[in-house]
Write a protein that holds these residues in place. Structure first.
Motif, PDB file in Angstrom:
ATOM      1  N   GLU A 198       5.543   4.027 -21.303  1.00  0.00           N
ATOM      2  CA  GLU A 198       6.697   3.195 -22.105  1.00  0.00           C
ATOM      3  C   GLU A 198       7.056   2.621 -20.514  1.00  0.00           C
ATOM      4  OE1 GLU A 198      10.212   6.572 -24.127  1.00  0.00           O
ATOM      5  OE2 GLU A 198       9.808   6.440 -22.366  1.00  0.00           O
ATOM      6  N   ARG A 199       6.462   2.824 -19.219  1.00  0.00           N
ATOM      7  CA  ARG A 199       7.123   2.369 -17.763  1.00  0.00           C
ATOM      8  C   ARG A 199       5.344   1.055 -18.063  1.00  0.00           C
ATOM      9  NH1 ARG A 199       6.610   6.986 -13.942  1.00  0.00           N
ATOM     10  NH2 ARG A 199       9.259   7.837 -14.038  1.00  0.00           N
ATOM     11  N   ARG A 200       4.185   1.369 -18.138  1.00  0.00           N
ATOM     12  CA  ARG A 200       3.480   0.586 -18.732  1.00  0.00           C
ATOM     13  C   ARG A 200       3.214  -0.875 -19.230  1.00  0.00           C
ATOM     14  NH1 ARG A 200      -0.266   4.528 -18.318  1.00  0.00           N
ATOM     15  NH2 ARG A 200      -0.527   4.991 -20.771  1.00  0.00           N
ATOM     16  N   GLU A 201       3.777  -0.230 -20.652  1.00  0.00           N
ATOM     17  CA  GLU A 201       4.450  -1.284 -21.792  1.00  0.00           C
ATOM     18  C   GLU A 201       5.947  -2.355 -21.066  1.00  0.00           C
ATOM     19  OE1 GLU A 201       6.816  -3.155 -24.843  1.00  0.00           O
ATOM     20  OE2 GLU A 201       7.122  -1.096 -23.812  1.00  0.00           O
ATOM     21  N   ARG A 202       6.895  -1.647 -20.287  1.00  0.00           N
ATOM     22  CA  ARG A 202       7.413  -2.276 -19.905  1.00  0.00           C
ATOM     23  C   ARG A 202       6.975  -3.455 -19.098  1.00  0.00           C
ATOM     24  NH1 ARG A 202      13.552   0.582 -20.367  1.00  0.00           N
ATOM     25  NH2 ARG A 202      14.083  -1.960 -19.744  1.00  0.00           N
ATOM     26  N   LEU A 203       5.906  -3.036 -18.318  1.00  0.00           N
ATOM     27  CA  LEU A 203       6.218  -3.355 -17.048  1.00  0.00           C
ATOM     28  C   LEU A 203       4.999  -4.701 -17.815  1.00  0.00           C
ATOM     29  CD1 LEU A 203       4.564  -1.104 -14.415  1.00  0.00           C
ATOM     30  CD2 LEU A 203       6.422  -2.820 -14.173  1.00  0.00           C
ATOM     31  N   GLU A 204       4.292  -4.529 -18.572  1.00  0.00           N
ATOM     32  CA  GLU A 204       3.852  -6.086 -19.227  1.00  0.00           C
ATOM     33  C   GLU A 204       4.247  -6.942 -19.127  1.00  0.00           C
ATOM     34  OE1 GLU A 204       1.259  -4.869 -22.334  1.00  0.00           O
ATOM     35  OE2 GLU A 204      -0.027  -3.399 -20.804  1.00  0.00           O
ATOM     36  N   ARG A 205       6.363  -6.971 -20.036  1.00  0.00           N
ATOM     37  CA  ARG A 205       6.611  -7.156 -19.669  1.00  0.00           C
ATOM     38  C   ARG A 205       8.687  -7.902 -19.032  1.00  0.00           C
ATOM     39  NH1 ARG A 205      10.559  -4.522 -23.367  1.00  0.00           N
ATOM     40  NH2 ARG A 205      10.339  -3.023 -23.729  1.00  0.00           N
ATOM     41  N   GLU A 206       8.881  -7.107 -18.620  1.00  0.00           N
ATOM     42  CA  GLU A 206       9.821  -7.304 -17.712  1.00  0.00           C
ATOM     43  C   GLU A 206       9.845  -6.806 -16.270  1.00  0.00           C
ATOM     44  OE1 GLU A 206      12.714  -4.533 -18.987  1.00  0.00           O
ATOM     45  OE2 GLU A 206      11.668  -4.064 -20.935  1.00  0.00           O
ATOM     46  N   PRO A 207      10.440  -7.554 -15.512  1.00  0.00           N
ATOM     47  CA  PRO A 207      10.034  -6.820 -13.580  1.00  0.00           C
ATOM     48  C   PRO A 207      11.018  -6.222 -13.631  1.00  0.00           C
ATOM     49  CG  PRO A 207      11.632  -8.865 -14.120  1.00  0.00           C
ATOM     50  CD  PRO A 207      11.533  -8.850 -15.821  1.00  0.00           C
ATOM     51  N   ALA A 208      10.320  -5.389 -12.873  1.00  0.00           N
ATOM     52  CA  ALA A 208      11.038  -3.882 -12.819  1.00  0.00           C
ATOM     53  C   ALA A 208      11.507  -4.014 -11.111  1.00  0.00           C
ATOM     54  CB  ALA A 208      10.259  -2.602 -12.890  1.00  0.00           C
ATOM     55  N   ALA A 209      12.199  -3.167 -10.341  1.00  0.00           N
ATOM     56  CA  ALA A 209      12.617  -2.433  -9.111  1.00  0.00           C
ATOM     57  C   ALA A 209      11.526  -1.576  -9.052  1.00  0.00           C
ATOM     58  CB  ALA A 209      13.957  -2.427  -8.527  1.00  0.00           C
ATOM     59  N   LEU A 210      11.266  -0.939  -7.750  1.00  0.00           N
ATOM     60  CA  LEU A 210      10.617   0.452  -7.257  1.00  0.00           C
ATOM     61  C   LEU A 210      11.372   1.122  -6.572  1.00  0.00           C
ATOM     62  CD1 LEU A 210       7.931   1.897  -8.182  1.00  0.00           C
ATOM     63  CD2 LEU A 210       7.516   1.630  -5.668  1.00  0.00           C
ATOM     64  N   ARG A 211      11.893   2.629  -7.325  1.00  0.00           N
ATOM     65  CA  ARG A 211      13.027   3.685  -7.088  1.00  0.00           C
ATOM     66  C   ARG A 211      12.207   4.756  -6.256  1.00  0.00           C
ATOM     67  NH1 ARG A 211      18.501   2.732  -7.806  1.00  0.00           N
ATOM     68  NH2 ARG A 211      19.193   1.139  -9.201  1.00  0.00           N
ATOM     69  N   PHE A 212      12.703   5.342  -5.230  1.00  0.00           N
ATOM     70  CA  PHE A 212      12.319   6.374  -4.419  1.00  0.00           C
ATOM     71  C   PHE A 212      12.769   8.289  -5.959  1.00  0.00           C
ATOM     72  CE2 PHE A 212      12.467   9.912  -1.916  1.00  0.00           C
ATOM     73  CZ  PHE A 212      11.033   9.482  -1.280  1.00  0.00           C
ATOM     74  N   ALA A 213      12.393   9.176  -5.919  1.00  0.00           N
ATOM     75  CA  ALA A 213      12.480   9.755  -6.282  1.00  0.00           C
ATOM     76  C   ALA A 213      13.381  10.320  -4.984  1.00  0.00           C
ATOM     77  CB  ALA A 213      11.672  10.469  -7.422  1.00  0.00           C
ATOM     78  N   VAL A 214      14.529  11.260  -5.144  1.00  0.00           N
ATOM     79  CA  VAL A 214      14.806  12.185  -4.715  1.00  0.00           C
ATOM     80  C   VAL A 214      14.890  13.095  -5.072  1.00  0.00           C
ATOM     81  CG1 VAL A 214      16.798  12.558  -3.325  1.00  0.00           C
ATOM     82  CG2 VAL A 214      16.800   9.879  -3.167  1.00  0.00           C
ATOM     83  N   ALA A 215      14.394  14.025  -4.165  1.00  0.00           N
ATOM     84  CA  ALA A 215      13.730  14.893  -4.949  1.00  0.00           C
ATOM     85  C   ALA A 215      14.722  16.687  -4.495  1.00  0.00           C
ATOM     86  CB  ALA A 215      12.364  15.831  -4.300  1.00  0.00           C
ATOM     87  N   ARG A 233       0.456  -1.189  -0.247  1.00  0.00           N
ATOM     88  CA  ARG A 233       0.048  -0.097   0.245  1.00  0.00           C
ATOM     89  C   ARG A 233       1.042   1.563  -0.063  1.00  0.00           C
ATOM     90  NH1 ARG A 233      -3.199  -2.769   3.684  1.00  0.00           N
ATOM     91  NH2 ARG A 233      -2.592  -1.528   5.851  1.00  0.00           N
ATOM     92  N   TYR A 234       2.145   1.098   1.229  1.00  0.00           N
ATOM     93  CA  TYR A 234       2.828   2.520   0.972  1.00  0.00           C
ATOM     94  C   TYR A 234       3.693   2.288  -0.832  1.00  0.00           C
ATOM     95  CZ  TYR A 234       1.313   3.377   5.657  1.00  0.00           C
ATOM     96  OH  TYR A 234       0.608   3.810   7.060  1.00  0.00           O
ATOM     97  N   PHE A 235       4.074   1.864  -1.182  1.00  0.00           N
ATOM     98  CA  PHE A 235       4.624   1.462  -2.742  1.00  0.00           C
ATOM     99  C   PHE A 235       3.924   2.236  -2.941  1.00  0.00           C
ATOM    100  CE2 PHE A 235       7.515  -2.640  -1.130  1.00  0.00           C
ATOM    101  CZ  PHE A 235       8.101  -1.941  -0.995  1.00  0.00           C
ATOM    102  N   GLU A 236       2.238   1.610  -3.754  1.00  0.00           N
ATOM    103  CA  GLU A 236       1.868   2.459  -4.825  1.00  0.00           C
ATOM    104  C   GLU A 236       0.948   3.759  -3.820  1.00  0.00           C
ATOM    105  OE1 GLU A 236      -1.693  -0.044  -3.337  1.00  0.00           O
ATOM    106  OE2 GLU A 236      -1.082  -1.883  -5.011  1.00  0.00           O
ATOM    107  N   ASP A 237       1.134   4.475  -2.746  1.00  0.00           N
ATOM    108  CA  ASP A 237       1.061   5.385  -2.262  1.00  0.00           C
ATOM    109  C   ASP A 237       2.177   6.349  -3.349  1.00  0.00           C
ATOM    110  OD1 ASP A 237       0.297   7.808  -1.549  1.00  0.00           O
ATOM    111  OD2 ASP A 237       0.858   7.443   0.912  1.00  0.00           O
ATOM    112  N   LEU A 238       3.863   6.073  -2.642  1.00  0.00           N
ATOM    113  CA  LEU A 238       4.446   7.021  -3.120  1.00  0.00           C
ATOM    114  C   LEU A 238       4.472   6.973  -4.458  1.00  0.00           C
ATOM    115  CD1 LEU A 238       6.937   5.681  -0.878  1.00  0.00           C
ATOM    116  CD2 LEU A 238       6.166   8.241  -1.110  1.00  0.00           C
ATOM    117  N   ALA A 239       4.301   5.514  -5.515  1.00  0.00           N
ATOM    118  CA  ALA A 239       4.622   5.482  -6.539  1.00  0.00           C
ATOM    119  C   ALA A 239       2.802   6.703  -6.871  1.00  0.00           C
ATOM    120  CB  ALA A 239       3.636   4.157  -7.177  1.00  0.00           C
ATOM    121  N   ALA A 240       1.835   7.095  -6.155  1.00  0.00           N
ATOM    122  CA  ALA A 240       0.681   7.337  -7.094  1.00  0.00           C
ATOM    123  C   ALA A 240       0.717   9.058  -6.958  1.00  0.00           C
ATOM    124  CB  ALA A 240      -0.848   6.836  -6.648  1.00  0.00           C
TER     125      ALA A 240
END
Length: 471
Positions: free
Chosen positions: A145-162, A97-104
């Motif tokens: 691009e993210r949606r297309e690549r997520l359909e075919r390959e795994p991905a890590a999730l990175r925190f965006a340092v601002a 849930r927190y991953f999704e919150d940060l990504a959203a």
């Protein structure tokens, strides 16, 4: 510092036996909470699926309880099944849930870089004399691009340092700490297999469990600015962090479970008492404690996190041995008898128990030595050390025959025996005492002969000397 609001925790990974360094962190965390009338939690960080083992959980709980530590929440506390929340392996949906919150909210983004990609990037940066950090190249991908690549390959999730500038906090042990934001780089908070990075789940759980003060090793110092960023982005409370100097071995290398360094379990198996270990650990990297054995309440009353050492603390078993001797002086007779192993207890005659325990208390520091002493005192066969055999070999046979005569005259009165033997042989000092002790005990060191001989009895002493008298 508000006493009622202090909550500390110990959060081990169940990947092996806890070593001295882990145990010291647990002890200091418990003392900090007790000092301020707060709460101490135990949390099991078992997200490492390959190395985490249920048997390690049971072992570490047993070790901590043996040490005398008690936690207010965690495994083994409360109704059956209520402790599952304190195992990170049960909290995956919460982290998601927190991953999704940060990504959203665009605080995080998927990263498709492979380990090989990242290694090439680091190599190039090192070649340009730059500090290796992630370049952020996946950060610029479009939503499509993210949606297309997520359909075919795994991905890590990175925190965006601002932003730029610095991030700082006041370390409980080390004082003000400052980090350049530009040096941190976007970092992984969820691996490509879906598991959370250590410092992500660790920070989330500290915040949700209302942990106010975190004591941990200085090897976690670089994680702290990342955790502060995560918690601030989520609007969660940030605890006070304190980073201890590491416990190192005689070569200056930090202790490690993977290397099999000194563990609580190993110390227990060797007969160290919990009071000895606690008092040693309480002074390992901490000054200002009065000499003398202290219980946990006494140690907590004087605990000040600001007084903890910033530099490494060297594990020295000689110091632990000192506290073992102190603990053996304090333990009652029943506890001391229970500390001995079964073989020793079976060998000691009932009418000699009290005298034997007095001798152990004043001379021994581990159950193996006590077992050897019982073997020497009450067995007809005993081992002979090499130096003891040399002392016997250098003495004339008539020495042992005169010693037999002295026993016949004096029995086990050592003062009398010594005087008679000195008169009959003309020997003094080492030349007299070394072969006598060697023949009677099989060694050149140990409790005073005046204590040993009466417990052995004149007949046993005489028989051992007689063997040497007849060659």
């Amino acid at each position: 510092m508000s006493g009622t609001g202090v909550t500390t925790r110990f959060a081990p990974s169940p990947t092996g036996d806890i070593h001295i360094g882990n145990a010291r962190t647990a002890l200091f965390s418990a003392l900090l909470a007790r000092r301020h009338g707060g709460r101490f939690l135990l949390r099991i960080e078992d997200t490492d699926r390959e190395r985490s083992r249920a048997e390690h959980v049971g072992a570490l709980i047993e070790d901590l309880r043996w040490l005398g530590l008690r936690w207010d929440a965690g495994p083994g506390c409360g109704p059956k099944g209520a402790d599952t929340v304190y195992f990170q392996s049960n909290r995956g949906a919460l982290y998601q849930r927190y991953f999704e919150d940060l990504a959203a909210r665009e605080f995080a983004y998927p990263c498709f870089c492979t380990p090989a990609d990242l290694e090439r990037e680091r190599t190039r940066q090192r070649g340009d004399a730059q500090a290796p950090r992630y370049s952020g190249r996946c950060r610029g991908l479009t939503a499509g691009e993210r949606r297309e690549r997520l359909e075919r390959e795994p991905a890590a999730l990175r925190f965006a340092v601002a932003g730029t500038g610095t991030l700082g906090f006041d370390d409980l042990v080390r004082g003000p700490q400052t980090f350049r934001v530009a040096d941190i780089g976007d970092f992984v908070i969820r691996r490509s297999d879906g598991t959370p990075a250590f410092f992500f789940s660790n920070a989330i759980d500290d915040a949700l469990m209302n942990v106010t003060h975190v004591l941990r090793g200085e090897d976690h110092l670089a994680n702290t600015p990342r955790q502060i960023m995560i918690l601030r982005a989520l609007g969660l409370p940030v605890p006070h962090y304190g980073h201890l100097g590491l416990v190192v071995d005689e070569h200056g290398a930090p202790l490690s479970k993977r290397r099999g360094d000194v563990s609580l379990r190993a110390l227990r198996a060797r007969g160290y008492l919990a009071d000895a270990v606690v008092n040693y650990l309480a002074r390992l990297g901490r000054s200002g404690i009065d000499e003398g054995l202290r219980d946990l309440d006494d140690l907590a009353r004087g605990f000040e996190e600001h007084a903890l050492a910033r530099g490494p603390a060297r594990f020295d078993e000689r110091q632990l041995h000192h506290w073992q001797r102190q603990a053996l002086q304090k333990i009652d007779a029943a506890g001391l008898w229970g500390w001995l192993d079964e073989e020793t207890r079976a060998r000691v005659p009932a009418d000699q128990r009290e005298a034997f325990l007095r001798m152990v208390r004043g001379n021994m520091s581990d159950p193996v030595a006590a077992r050897q002493l019982a073997h020497i005192l009450f067995s007809d066969v005993f081992d002979m050390a090499e130096d003891a055999q040399r002392a016997i070999d250098t003495a004339a046979e008539r020495f042992f025959c005169r010693a037999v005569d002295a026993v016949d005259q004096c029995g086990t009165d050592f003062a009398c025996l010594r005087r008679v033997l000195m008169d009959s042989t003309g020997l003094r000092g080492h030349a007299l005492f070394a072969p006598l002790r060697a023949a009677v005990t099989g060694g050149l060191e140990g409790p005073e002969m005046a204590q040993l001989l009466p417990m052995m009895g004149a007949q046993r002493v005489r028989e051992r000397l007689l063997r040497r008298c007849h060659g």
